[in-house]
Design a protein around this motif. Structure first.
Motif, PDB file in Angstrom:
ATOM      1  N   LEU A  51      -8.093  38.736  52.379  1.00  0.00           N
ATOM      2  CA  LEU A  51      -7.497  38.471  51.073  1.00  0.00           C
ATOM      3  C   LEU A  51      -8.504  37.957  50.046  1.00  0.00           C
ATOM      4  O   LEU A  51      -8.454  38.337  48.878  1.00  0.00           O
ATOM      5  N   SER A  52      -9.410  37.098  50.474  1.00  0.00           N
ATOM      6  CA  SER A  52     -10.385  36.555  49.525  1.00  0.00           C
ATOM      7  C   SER A  52     -11.278  37.643  48.953  1.00  0.00           C
ATOM      8  O   SER A  52     -11.804  37.510  47.842  1.00  0.00           O
ATOM      9  N   ASN A  53     -11.439  38.754  49.691  1.00  0.00           N
ATOM     10  CA  ASN A  53     -12.294  39.856  49.225  1.00  0.00           C
ATOM     11  C   ASN A  53     -11.517  40.946  48.501  1.00  0.00           C
ATOM     12  O   ASN A  53     -12.108  41.949  48.090  1.00  0.00           O
ATOM     13  N   PHE A  54     -10.204  40.763  48.373  1.00  0.00           N
ATOM     14  CA  PHE A  54      -9.424  41.807  47.710  1.00  0.00           C
ATOM     15  C   PHE A  54      -9.866  41.923  46.253  1.00  0.00           C
ATOM     16  O   PHE A  54      -9.897  40.929  45.513  1.00  0.00           O
ATOM     17  N   PRO A  55     -10.229  43.134  45.808  1.00  0.00           N
ATOM     18  CA  PRO A  55     -10.762  43.290  44.448  1.00  0.00           C
ATOM     19  C   PRO A  55      -9.682  43.321  43.374  1.00  0.00           C
ATOM     20  O   PRO A  55      -8.562  43.788  43.608  1.00  0.00           O
ATOM     21  N   LEU A  56     -10.046  42.804  42.223  1.00  0.00           N
ATOM     22  CA  LEU A  56      -9.187  42.871  41.039  1.00  0.00           C
ATOM     23  C   LEU A  56      -9.797  43.792  39.996  1.00  0.00           C
ATOM     24  O   LEU A  56      -9.206  44.047  38.953  1.00  0.00           O
ATOM     25  N   GLY A  57     -10.976  44.291  40.280  1.00  0.00           N
ATOM     26  CA  GLY A  57     -11.725  45.179  39.398  1.00  0.00           C
ATOM     27  C   GLY A  57     -13.049  45.496  40.059  1.00  0.00           C
ATOM     28  O   GLY A  57     -13.296  45.114  41.212  1.00  0.00           O
ATOM     29  N   ASP A  58     -13.940  46.178  39.356  1.00  0.00           N
ATOM     30  CA  ASP A  58     -15.218  46.588  39.932  1.00  0.00           C
ATOM     31  C   ASP A  58     -16.061  45.420  40.425  1.00  0.00           C
ATOM     32  O   ASP A  58     -16.737  45.527  41.440  1.00  0.00           O
ATOM     33  N   GLN A  59     -16.054  44.318  39.703  1.00  0.00           N
ATOM     34  CA  GLN A  59     -16.939  43.209  40.052  1.00  0.00           C
ATOM     35  C   GLN A  59     -16.189  41.881  40.226  1.00  0.00           C
ATOM     36  O   GLN A  59     -16.799  40.815  40.185  1.00  0.00           O
ATOM     37  N   TYR A  77      -2.313  29.367  47.734  1.00  0.00           N
ATOM     38  CA  TYR A  77      -1.023  29.879  48.184  1.00  0.00           C
ATOM     39  C   TYR A  77      -1.215  31.109  49.066  1.00  0.00           C
ATOM     40  O   TYR A  77      -0.597  31.226  50.135  1.00  0.00           O
ATOM     41  N   LEU A  78      -2.081  32.030  48.639  1.00  0.00           N
ATOM     42  CA  LEU A  78      -2.311  33.235  49.422  1.00  0.00           C
ATOM     43  C   LEU A  78      -2.906  32.897  50.787  1.00  0.00           C
ATOM     44  O   LEU A  78      -2.608  33.542  51.790  1.00  0.00           O
ATOM     45  N   LYS A  79      -3.735  31.864  50.843  1.00  0.00           N
ATOM     46  CA  LYS A  79      -4.318  31.456  52.121  1.00  0.00           C
ATOM     47  C   LYS A  79      -3.250  30.915  53.062  1.00  0.00           C
ATOM     48  O   LYS A  79      -3.384  31.008  54.281  1.00  0.00           O
ATOM     49  N   VAL A  81      -0.126  31.953  53.176  1.00  0.00           N
ATOM     50  CA  VAL A  81       0.801  33.001  53.582  1.00  0.00           C
ATOM     51  C   VAL A  81       0.296  33.661  54.861  1.00  0.00           C
ATOM     52  O   VAL A  81      -0.902  33.891  55.013  1.00  0.00           O
ATOM     53  N   ASN A  82       1.217  33.936  55.775  1.00  0.00           N
ATOM     54  CA  ASN A  82       0.819  34.693  56.958  1.00  0.00           C
ATOM     55  C   ASN A  82       0.208  36.006  56.507  1.00  0.00           C
ATOM     56  O   ASN A  82       0.850  36.784  55.790  1.00  0.00           O
ATOM     57  N   ASN A  83      -1.035  36.257  56.906  1.00  0.00           N
ATOM     58  CA  ASN A  83      -1.688  37.483  56.446  1.00  0.00           C
ATOM     59  C   ASN A  83      -2.440  38.164  57.571  1.00  0.00           C
ATOM     60  O   ASN A  83      -2.809  37.550  58.564  1.00  0.00           O
ATOM     61  N   ARG A  84      -2.672  39.442  57.372  1.00  0.00           N
ATOM     62  CA  ARG A  84      -3.342  40.241  58.375  1.00  0.00           C
ATOM     63  C   ARG A  84      -4.251  41.251  57.678  1.00  0.00           C
ATOM     64  O   ARG A  84      -3.844  41.929  56.739  1.00  0.00           O
ATOM     65  N   SER A  85      -5.488  41.336  58.134  1.00  0.00           N
ATOM     66  CA  SER A  85      -6.409  42.352  57.641  1.00  0.00           C
ATOM     67  C   SER A  85      -7.423  42.638  58.738  1.00  0.00           C
ATOM     68  O   SER A  85      -7.782  41.735  59.505  1.00  0.00           O
ATOM     69  N   PRO A  86      -7.905  43.888  58.873  1.00  0.00           N
ATOM     70  CA  PRO A  86      -7.408  45.044  58.121  1.00  0.00           C
ATOM     71  C   PRO A  86      -5.979  45.397  58.522  1.00  0.00           C
ATOM     72  O   PRO A  86      -5.428  44.769  59.429  1.00  0.00           O
TER      73      PRO A  86
END
Length: 317
Positions: A51-59, A77-79, A81-86
């Motif tokens: 999640l921390s690496n999810f892009p919002l734009g090119d840079q 908040y996102l941290k 939340v139960n999350n899974r990647s990839p």
């Protein structure tokens, strides 16, 4: 299984938007996740990258915005939340069909990303979940995104069909899909007896001791207690399911769970499936009645909850 949320990687703009625009989109994404978790507090957020690496734009990434001292609360908040990647679910959640044998693409006539492989939206369709898009184009504001699904049939032939994935870019889009989402989460049985027969299917993370059979089978069709019992049992089941993935020390329940007082602890002792007396101290209420569900959380031989009592508050008849 908890509601599955899948970040739509195709909604990330190919250019670098203004900083204020990226921040606005991140805040809207977080508000959308919050709204979805209002329908299922155990919902799991899936992403093709951490999640921390999810892009919002090119840079720009979520982490870079946070590191600049902006959207701190949203990032935290996102941290939480139960999350899974990839985006790869465990075999027990996949079932018989293999998602790796399915290829989802944006339809050729789409105004953006036409013909592109759609990971997040594809998984949203496959797992009957919800895609979450950045509001980077009008196309991603649609509550349903049309996809082209190519897969192998049981006969080994290639099949191409048109499907739709639920999509949301904002809290209002969650509200639009709320009835459909609730239908996915709603019980598909009509009585306590039917639940007992299908308990392994409906709540795979719960184990019931023998005394609970008559308690469940005694709940008749139309009894308001049935809906409340399902809400709590499914809530416990989803919390255990999320606990399996998070590897935390203890599950996080979507409602108040508390131990029995020392003076009443003996009332919670019942024989488990092996015939041993156990104290089923942890419990939750079946509001607005005087009923309770008592259970034990166990990590061995696998993470599950052992259900020991479903009925009136112990000690009051």
């Amino acid at each position: 299984m908890p509601l599955q949320l899948f970040l739509n990687e195709l909604s990330v703009p190919n250019e670098q938007p203004a900083r204020a625009v990226s921040i606005k989109r991140l805040k809207q994404l977080v508000a959308t996740v919050r709204q979805a978790r209002g329908l299922d507090s155990t919902a799991i957020l899936n992403s093709h990258v951490p999640l921390s690496n999810f892009p919002l734009g090119d840079q720009t990434t979520i982490a870079s915005v946070r590191n600049d001292g902006e959207c701190i609360e949203e990032s935290l908040y996102l941290k939480a939340v139960n999350n899974r990647s990839p985006m790869a679910l465990t075999k027990e959640n996949v079932g018989e069909e293999d998602p790796d044998l399915c290829e989802y693409r944006i339809q050729p006539a789409a105004p953006v990303q036409s013909g592109q492989i759609a990971l997040g939206l594809g998984y949203a369709h496959f797992f009957r979940g919800l895609g979450l898009s950045l509001a980077s184009h009008e196309f991603w504001l649609e509550q349903s995104i049309e996809l082209e699904l190519t897969k192998l049939t049981s006969a080994g032939e290639i099949s191409i069909v048109q499907v739709s994935a639920m999509n949301a870019d904002s809290p209002s889009a969650i509200d639009f899909n709320a009835d459909q989402i609730r239908a996915l989460l709603a019980p598909s049985f009509s009585s306590g007896a039917e639940f007992w027969e299908r308990r392994a299917e409906l709540c795979p993370n719960l184990v019931f001791i023998p005394r609970t059979r008559s308690q469940l089978e005694g709940i008749q069709a139309g009894d308001p207690l049935l809906e409340q019992t399902w809400a709590k049992l499914s809530g416990i089941d989803k919390a255990i399911g999320a606990w399996k993935i998070s590897k935390a020390k203890y599950p996080m329940f979507p409602f108040n769970v508390r131990p029995e007082s020392k003076s009443r602890r003996a009332l919670t002792e019942f024989k488990d499936n092996e015939g041993y007396m156990r104290a089923f101290s942890d419990h939750c209420d079946l509001a607005p009645s005087e009923c309770r569900i008592h259970f034990i959380v166990e990590a061995e031989p696998h993470r599950h909850a052992l259900i020991g009592h479903i009925g009136r508050e112990l000690g009051i008849g």
